[in-house]
Scaffold this motif. Structure first.
Motif, short mmCIF file in Angstrom:
data_model
loop_
_atom_site.label_atom_id
_atom_site.label_comp_id
_atom_site.label_asym_id
_atom_site.label_seq_id
_atom_site.Cartn_x
_atom_site.Cartn_y
_atom_site.Cartn_z
N THR A 240 0.80 -1.22 0.00
CA THR A 240 0.00 0.00 0.00
C THR A 240 0.84 1.27 0.00
N LYS A 241 0.20 2.33 -0.46
CA LYS A 241 0.72 3.68 -0.35
C LYS A 241 -0.30 4.52 0.41
N SER A 242 0.15 5.20 1.47
CA SER A 242 -0.76 5.97 2.31
C SER A 242 -0.49 7.46 2.19
N LYS A 243 -1.57 8.24 2.21
CA LYS A 243 -1.44 9.70 2.16
C LYS A 243 -2.35 10.35 3.19
N PHE A 244 -1.88 11.47 3.71
CA PHE A 244 -2.69 12.26 4.66
C PHE A 244 -3.60 13.18 3.85
N LEU A 245 -4.92 13.13 4.13
CA LEU A 245 -5.90 13.90 3.37
C LEU A 245 -6.59 14.97 4.20
N GLY A 246 -6.03 15.32 5.33
CA GLY A 246 -6.65 16.33 6.19
C GLY A 246 -7.22 15.68 7.43
N LEU A 247 -8.50 15.30 7.36
CA LEU A 247 -9.13 14.60 8.47
C LEU A 247 -9.19 13.10 8.21
N SER A 248 -8.59 12.67 7.12
CA SER A 248 -8.62 11.27 6.74
C SER A 248 -7.24 10.81 6.30
N VAL A 249 -7.09 9.49 6.25
CA VAL A 249 -5.91 8.86 5.67
C VAL A 249 -6.37 8.03 4.49
N GLY A 250 -5.77 8.23 3.32
CA GLY A 250 -6.11 7.46 2.14
C GLY A 250 -5.05 6.41 1.88
N VAL A 251 -5.48 5.20 1.56
CA VAL A 251 -4.57 4.09 1.33
C VAL A 251 -4.84 3.49 -0.05
N HIS A 252 -3.86 3.59 -0.93
CA HIS A 252 -3.97 3.01 -2.26
C HIS A 252 -3.37 1.61 -2.23
N ASN A 253 -4.18 0.62 -2.57
CA ASN A 253 -3.75 -0.77 -2.50
C ASN A 253 -3.24 -1.27 -3.85
N ILE A 254 -2.03 -1.76 -3.84
CA ILE A 254 -1.39 -2.26 -5.04
C ILE A 254 -1.21 -3.77 -4.90
N GLY A 255 -1.77 -4.52 -5.82
CA GLY A 255 -1.64 -5.96 -5.73
C GLY A 255 -2.69 -6.67 -6.54
N LYS A 256 -2.67 -7.98 -6.47
CA LYS A 256 -3.59 -8.79 -7.25
C LYS A 256 -3.79 -10.14 -6.58
N GLY A 257 -4.98 -10.70 -6.74
CA GLY A 257 -5.27 -12.03 -6.25
C GLY A 257 -5.77 -12.90 -7.39
N THR A 258 -5.61 -14.21 -7.26
CA THR A 258 -6.06 -15.14 -8.30
C THR A 258 -6.70 -16.36 -7.68
N VAL A 259 -7.96 -16.61 -8.04
CA VAL A 259 -8.65 -17.84 -7.67
C VAL A 259 -8.46 -18.82 -8.82
N THR A 260 -7.97 -20.03 -8.52
CA THR A 260 -7.73 -21.03 -9.56
C THR A 260 -8.57 -22.26 -9.29
N LEU A 261 -9.35 -22.69 -10.29
CA LEU A 261 -10.13 -23.92 -10.22
C LEU A 261 -9.42 -24.97 -11.05
N LEU A 262 -8.87 -25.98 -10.40
CA LEU A 262 -8.03 -26.93 -11.11
C LEU A 262 -8.80 -27.78 -12.11
N ASP A 263 -10.06 -28.09 -11.83
CA ASP A 263 -10.80 -29.00 -12.70
C ASP A 263 -11.36 -28.32 -13.95
N THR A 264 -11.55 -27.03 -13.91
CA THR A 264 -12.04 -26.31 -15.10
C THR A 264 -10.93 -25.55 -15.80
N GLY A 265 -9.80 -25.37 -15.10
CA GLY A 265 -8.72 -24.59 -15.69
C GLY A 265 -8.97 -23.10 -15.66
N GLU A 266 -9.97 -22.66 -14.91
CA GLU A 266 -10.32 -21.24 -14.87
C GLU A 266 -9.52 -20.51 -13.80
N GLU A 267 -9.10 -19.29 -14.13
CA GLU A 267 -8.42 -18.41 -13.19
C GLU A 267 -9.16 -17.08 -13.13
#
Length: 453
Positions: A226-253
């Motif tokens: 993540t990257k975090s920034k101060f926004l005044g009365l809030s904190v903003g967090v930009h999330n960098i990343g990826k997830g993958t669900v893999t089904l072995l029997d169908t070959g789907e990701e």
């Protein structure tokens, strides 16, 4: 999925004004002396502090709000400017939640049955909608308190393991108690969902995690920083990343991204909000879900709203839509037939308890053992002891870094390896471990089957 995504990179300094109490402080040594504390703490039969019970205790020992700590607020304001990166900014001890970020990532599977049900769906459309259902219904599970708090920042090399029992696990089966022997949690059976997370990098702070169910032949791997920034009365967090669900029997990701997070009202009573666009897509079937986490308008409007549209191939009209709040209820609709349904309702979904090895049997780098004295001090409402314990953990990490640099050694990850320019992958996923012999796919249906809706 992961409430902790909103507060990943805040560090911590001692909160002045707290009275010191007798809760054990973290050190490099592995000594667990049980000292009296200002509040009752769970104890073993031998009178030692029961750290396992501490971690399972979900009571919210509130150490105060920001508005009750004027000197802390003044100190914070002296450090920050609008748009400033919050990597070096410190926050008071009382805003900590009593567990590591790696453990909080496990909340993605607090409803393990929703995850494994993806495999049981008969068509690509049904499977995509079930991926959406699991993904969106997982976010509420990390909410242990109405007040937004942040987890411990994992140290480099920290690892967290756990598993879940499933509904309908077979009984009186000779293979039911047979341990898998490999994978993220070797002592699990093939009918349990297992999970492991590792802090694979410190700069940037990357966490990688993986889950699998052997008999259902489904796995999930992800990495986030993540990257975090101060926004005044809030904190903003930009999330960098990826997830993958893999089904072995169908070959789907099914690849997915994560929403941004916001810590609102950080100078009074903090609360968590999610915002931004998320995409879930399956290259093999061409199906895609566009999800919008809507932030609350300054005047009026509801909190935590989400909208979703799911498309097939190049179609411009979604075949499924959903809307609602991620922390209460979302309703879905199959647009071609007009049939409506409840995508999920939180009040009917109690998070399933994860199973974790006792702290006494964990390795020195495992999350609950690393942070046990910080957790103890927070439960005892002792800010000074918690700060000292946390400093000791972090100092130990700095000392280890200096030692490696002096010896010319490079840090080596344990369970995950770099993939591409910025990604990470689990070294021994289920997909690699299964027999080389291909099994017949369980699902041979096409989208034409959806016409029965």
């Amino acid at each position: 999925m992961i409430r902790a995504l909103t507060s990943r990179r805040w560090s911590l300094r001692r909160d002045s004004g707290s009275a010191s109490r007798n809760c054990p402080a973290e050190g490099a040594a592995e000594q667990d002396s049980a000292q009296p504390a200002a509040v009752d703490l769970p104890r073993t039969r031998d009178g030692e502090i029961d750290y396992d019970a501490l971690y399972e205790d979900e009571s919210d020992s509130d150490l105060g709000s920001m508005e009750n700590h004027g000197s802390v607020v003044t100190h914070l304001l002296s450090q920050v400017k609008i748009g400033m990166d919050l990597t070096k900014v410190v926050l008071p001890t009382f805003i900590l939640e009593r567990r590591s970020l790696l453990e909080m990532y496990a909340d993605s599977f607090a409803h393990p049955d929703q995850f494994v049900k993806i495999v049981d769906q008969p068509t690509p459309r049904d499977r995509m909608v079930q991926v959406v259902r699991w993904y969106l219904s997982s976010y509420h599970a990390g909410r242990k308190s109405q007040v937004g708090k942040k987890p411990y920042n994992p140290i480099l090399g920290e690892v967290f393991r756990c598993h879940w029992d499933m509904d309908g696990m077979p009984e009186n089966n000779a293979n039911n108690d047979k341990e898998v022997g490999d994978g993220p949690v070797p002592w699990c059976t093939a009918d349990q969902l297992s999970f492991v997370a590792e802090q694979v990098s410190h700069h940037p702070p990357i966490s990688a995690f993986y889950a699998e169910h052997v008999n259902k032949r489904i796995q999930f791997e992800a990495w986030v920083w993540t990257k975090s920034k101060f926004l005044g009365l809030s904190v903003g967090v930009h999330n960098i990343g990826k997830g993958t669900v893999t089904l072995l029997d169908t070959g789907e990701e099914y690849t997915l991204t994560f929403p941004n997070g916001y810590g609102r009202s950080i100078l009074t009573v903090p609360w968590i909000e999610l915002g931004g666009s998320v995409v879930i897509e399956c290259v093999q079937t061409g199906h895609k879900a566009n999800i919008e986490f809507l932030t609350k308008p300054f005047y009026g409007g509801k909190k935590h709203r989400v909208t979703c549209e799911v498309f097939a191939g190049a179609d411009k009209k979604p075949y499924y839509t959903a809307q609602g709040e991620w922390n209460t209820r979302m309703d879905g609709r199959w647009t071609e037939t007009g049939r409506s349904e409840v995508l999920f309702e939180v009040s009917n979904m109690k998070p399933r308890r994860k199973r974790v090895a006792p702290v006494s049997r964990q390795a020195a780098h495992e999350s609950r053992r690393v942070w046990r004295h910080v957790t103890c001090a927070l439960r005892a409402a002792d800010c000074d002891a918690a700060t000292r314990a946390k400093r000791s953990v972090e100092q130990h990490q700095r000392d280890a870094l200096k030692q490696r640099e002096a010896n010319g050694e490079k840090w080596l990850t344990q369970l995950f390896s770099p993939k591409g320019e910025e990604g990470w992958e689990y070294n021994t996923p289920l997909k690699k471990r299964v027999s080389a012999t291909k099994t017949t796919p369980q699902h041979k249906s096409t989208d034409n089957a959806d016409s029965t809706r």
